[in-house]
Scaffold this active site. Structure first.
Site, short mmCIF file in Angstrom:
data_model
loop_
_atom_site.label_atom_id
_atom_site.label_comp_id
_atom_site.label_asym_id
_atom_site.label_seq_id
_atom_site.Cartn_x
_atom_site.Cartn_y
_atom_site.Cartn_z
N HIS A 47 4.46 -4.32 -4.11
CA HIS A 47 5.43 -4.93 -3.09
C HIS A 47 4.72 -4.21 -1.63
O HIS A 47 5.37 -5.26 -1.05
CB HIS A 47 6.41 -3.52 -3.12
CG HIS A 47 7.28 -2.85 -2.67
ND1 HIS A 47 8.55 -4.05 -1.83
CD2 HIS A 47 7.74 -1.58 -1.95
CE1 HIS A 47 9.58 -3.55 -0.78
NE2 HIS A 47 8.73 -2.07 -0.52
N ASP A 59 17.63 2.70 -3.72
CA ASP A 59 17.11 3.39 -2.25
C ASP A 59 17.78 1.54 -1.52
O ASP A 59 16.87 1.36 -0.77
CB ASP A 59 15.80 2.99 -2.06
CG ASP A 59 15.89 3.91 -0.95
OD1 ASP A 59 16.58 4.10 0.17
OD2 ASP A 59 14.16 3.49 0.11
N LYS A 111 18.14 3.61 6.18
CA LYS A 111 17.85 3.92 4.82
C LYS A 111 18.77 5.38 4.25
O LYS A 111 18.95 5.60 3.36
CB LYS A 111 16.15 4.30 4.34
CG LYS A 111 15.31 3.77 4.33
CD LYS A 111 15.38 2.94 3.52
CE LYS A 111 13.88 1.76 3.45
NZ LYS A 111 14.02 1.09 2.70
MN MN Z 1 11.84 2.81 -1.06
#
Ligand code: MN
Length: 423
Positions: free
Chosen positions: A141, A241, A261
């Site tokens: 990632h 998330d 976030k």
């Molecule tokens: Mn995350």
């Protein structure tokens, strides 16, 4: 290995073959029904086992449990008793459910009161999250994001292989599976615009993650070593998330993620214990260069857990869009907790530590739309013929996970969330 993990164990409760919750799993959660207030339970097959009932009626005698420990709206007090006691509860529940144990099986009134069909319960947050950290521990990632936004030749920043990068996130907006989320609004700025604008995010994304929940305090000023870390970890949940990529890219310099976030993170409601996952330990990726001494560890600290992400449009079927695995994590949970506390930061009972997006090595194993559709340049096709660069209003995102070997499937259930339009 604990007796409760024996693959040959059978229960007197009928467990469907594809169930996430065989007798070897026994995850803990908080449920309520039309008649019962929020309280602790254990998942078994298609049922929830009511721990308050078992405790009040003598089935858990001798386990040093305080009165009322399960009759609470979160598991924090229970898991804070420590793993010696919580593991003994799992062992005792396993005994009660084994096919050759008559205590509950032959007591029809008790059996009928203690077992509640999962279809009749609402699952709630298993803990009131004390503190939330989000790591960034998948090398695939981090490499993908670095390649997209910076330099393909230097995709990883210089610190990445030396420490588990993370940030302190927002605990109050962590919500259980089944709770819808509203598309967030915020500031964005297109690269060619001369000033920012305000509105609904156009790049809403999921992040496929797992999270561990802590059950012990270290006390301010005391570090937890990699070899002690597992005493502090009660278990794991699936973690979505949610991220607003267009807000994130404008706001994150220089202090990192903030409003992109903090509007919501969704979790699966059953905490699968560290105990139940012991049979699924595997080696992690080789760490090169060598890490500093406080991050060294011994033994197998990764877990082989299959992870899947599905998108279900408003009118349509579920489409599998990603298949990944928790075993890809470059930094393991022991290292994450050792790093979190190396400066003396105190961890609390009920903290949540998320892994960071878990991407695998192949394009079908990427853990976010950002990567799957490569920054919007390669839209993915769904079976209803529509395309997705990011998540649209009306879409439901579902994450499922399970570990499997020797015919035993230890599942996490799912985390399912629908996206509603912005106001
Ligand atoms: Mn995350």
């Amino acid at each position: 290995m604990s007796k409760a993990n024996d693959p040959s164990l059978k229960s007197w409760i009928k467990i469907p073959d594809d169930s996430d919750f065989p007798i070897q799993n026994l995850p803990f959660g908080v449920f309520k029904t039309e008649y019962l207030e929020a309280a602790a339970g254990v998942a078994i097959g298609e049922y929830v086992l009511d721990l308050t009932y078992l405790h009040e009626n003598g089935f858990l005698d001798g386990l040093e449990l305080p009165p009322g420990i399960f009759n609470q709206s979160c598991l924090t007090s229970f898991i804070g008793l420590g793993k010696k006691i919580t593991s003994s509860v799992r062992e005792r529940v396993s005994e009660l459910l084994q096919h050759d144990n008559d205590e509950l099986q032959q007591n029809k009134p008790a059996r009928e009161l203690a077992l509640i069909p999962q279809a009749e319960v609402e699952m709630l947050m298993p803990v009131s999250v004390a503190n939330y950290t989000d790591f960034y521990s998948s090398i695939e990632h981090a490499t993908n994001v670095g390649t997209m936004f910076r330099d393909p030749d230097n995709a990883l920043l210089p610190n990445w292989r030396h420490l588990p990068v993370g940030y302190h996130g927002r605990a109050s907006s962590i919500i259980p599976s089944g709770v819808d989320i509203k598309r967030p609004k915020g500031q964005t700025k297109a690269p060619d615009a001369d000033k920012p604008s305000f509105g609904a995010s156009k790049r809403l994304d999921f992040e496929l993650e797992m999270a561990f929940i802590t059950c012990k305090e270290n006390g301010l000023g005391n570090a937890v070593s990699t070899s002690e870390a597992e005493d502090y970890i009660f278990g794991f949940v699936l973690f979505n998330d949610w991220s607003a990529r267009d807000v994130q890219v404008w706001e994150y310099v220089p202090l990192g993620p903030f409003l992109a976030k903090s509007f919501a993170s969704s979790i699966s409601p059953w905490i699968v214990t560290m105990d139940a996952l012991v049979p699924f330990r595997v080696d992690g990726p080789e760490q090169e260069p060598e890490v500093l001494p406080y991050l060294k560890f011994e033994g197998q600290k990764n877990f082989d857990i299959n992870l899947q992400v599905f998108i279900q449009p408003e009118q349509g079927d579920e489409d599998l869009v990603s298949k990944s695995n928790f075993k890809y994590m470059y930094w393991n949970v022991n290292q994450q907790l050792a790093h979190q506390t190396v400066n003396g930061c105190n961890i609390q009972v009920g903290d949540m530590y998320a892994s960071g997006t878990i991407s695998g090595p192949t394009p079908d194993s990427y853990g976010s739309m950002l990567e799957l559709a490569w920054k919007g340049t390669r839209p993915i096709k769904l079976s209803d013929g529509s395309e997705r660069k990011f998540i649209e209003d009306g879409d439901t995102v579902i994450i499922r996970g399970f570990a499997e070997n020797e015919g035993v499937r230890i599942g996490f259930g799912e985390v399912r969330s629908k996206v509603l339009p912005a106001d």
